[in-house]
Scaffold this motif. Structure first.
Motif, PDB file in Angstrom:
ATOM      1  N   TRP A 130      10.573  16.990  18.898  1.00  0.00           N
ATOM      2  CA  TRP A 130       9.209  17.383  19.688  1.00  0.00           C
ATOM      3  C   TRP A 130       8.078  16.481  20.160  1.00  0.00           C
ATOM      4  O   TRP A 130       7.755  16.236  21.213  1.00  0.00           O
TER       5      TRP A 130
ATOM      6  N   SER B 225       7.330  14.336  23.327  1.00  0.00           N
ATOM      7  CA  SER B 225       6.015  14.699  23.978  1.00  0.00           C
ATOM      8  C   SER B 225       5.448  13.367  24.268  1.00  0.00           C
ATOM      9  O   SER B 225       4.860  13.084  25.072  1.00  0.00           O
TER      10      SER B 225
ATOM     11  N   GLN C  17       3.180  15.022  27.625  1.00  0.00           N
ATOM     12  CA  GLN C  17       2.770  16.411  27.610  1.00  0.00           C
ATOM     13  C   GLN C  17       3.235  17.182  26.583  1.00  0.00           C
ATOM     14  O   GLN C  17       4.343  16.747  26.005  1.00  0.00           O
ATOM     15  N   VAL C  18       2.390  18.094  26.053  1.00  0.00           N
ATOM     16  CA  VAL C  18       2.757  18.807  24.810  1.00  0.00           C
ATOM     17  C   VAL C  18       2.322  20.269  25.352  1.00  0.00           C
ATOM     18  O   VAL C  18       1.532  20.581  26.131  1.00  0.00           O
TER      19      VAL C  18
ATOM     20  N   VAL D 172       0.470  16.028  18.504  1.00  0.00           N
ATOM     21  CA  VAL D 172       1.840  15.182  18.315  1.00  0.00           C
ATOM     22  C   VAL D 172       1.718  14.458  16.906  1.00  0.00           C
ATOM     23  O   VAL D 172       2.936  14.726  16.243  1.00  0.00           O
TER      24      VAL D 172
END
Length: 100
Positions: A49, A53, A58-59, A78
């Motif tokens: 993830w 990201s 984008q997260v 992050v």
């Protein structure tokens, strides 16, 4: 009045091609990991993830956070994802390294 054209139902091959195979495989793997206390699988997911990201900029953590609009919050999230993932992996493979 013009007759309505019916579309042919999608074939089985088309339906299978549209499936989210990575998710369909990942869910049972994650469930297996939960029931067998294998935290490194979750750690790898967190690292994944974090990396995706960074690539996308984008997260999503309760709401969409974009790197160009809110860089500090983006990098904190992050860093937490990648750091948590690394800790899960280390805790699974080298439990004596961590003291909890």
């Amino acid at each position: 009045m013009t007759p309505s054209l019916k579309q042919a139902a999608p074939s089985l091959r088309h339906k299978l091609a549209q499936q989210k195979w990575l998710t369909l495989i990942g869910l049972p793997v994650l469930l297996f990991a939960v029931f067998n206390n294998i935290y490194s699988v979750w750690g790898l997911l967190f690292v994944y993830w974090g990396v995706t990201s960074v690539i996308s900029g984008q997260v999503f953590l309760l709401e969409l956070i974009e790197r160009r609009q809110d860089p500090a919050l983006f990098w904190i999230i992050v860093a937490l994802w990648i750091g948590s993932g690394a800790l899960y992996v280390v805790a699974d493979f080298f439990p004596a390294v961590l003291f909890f």
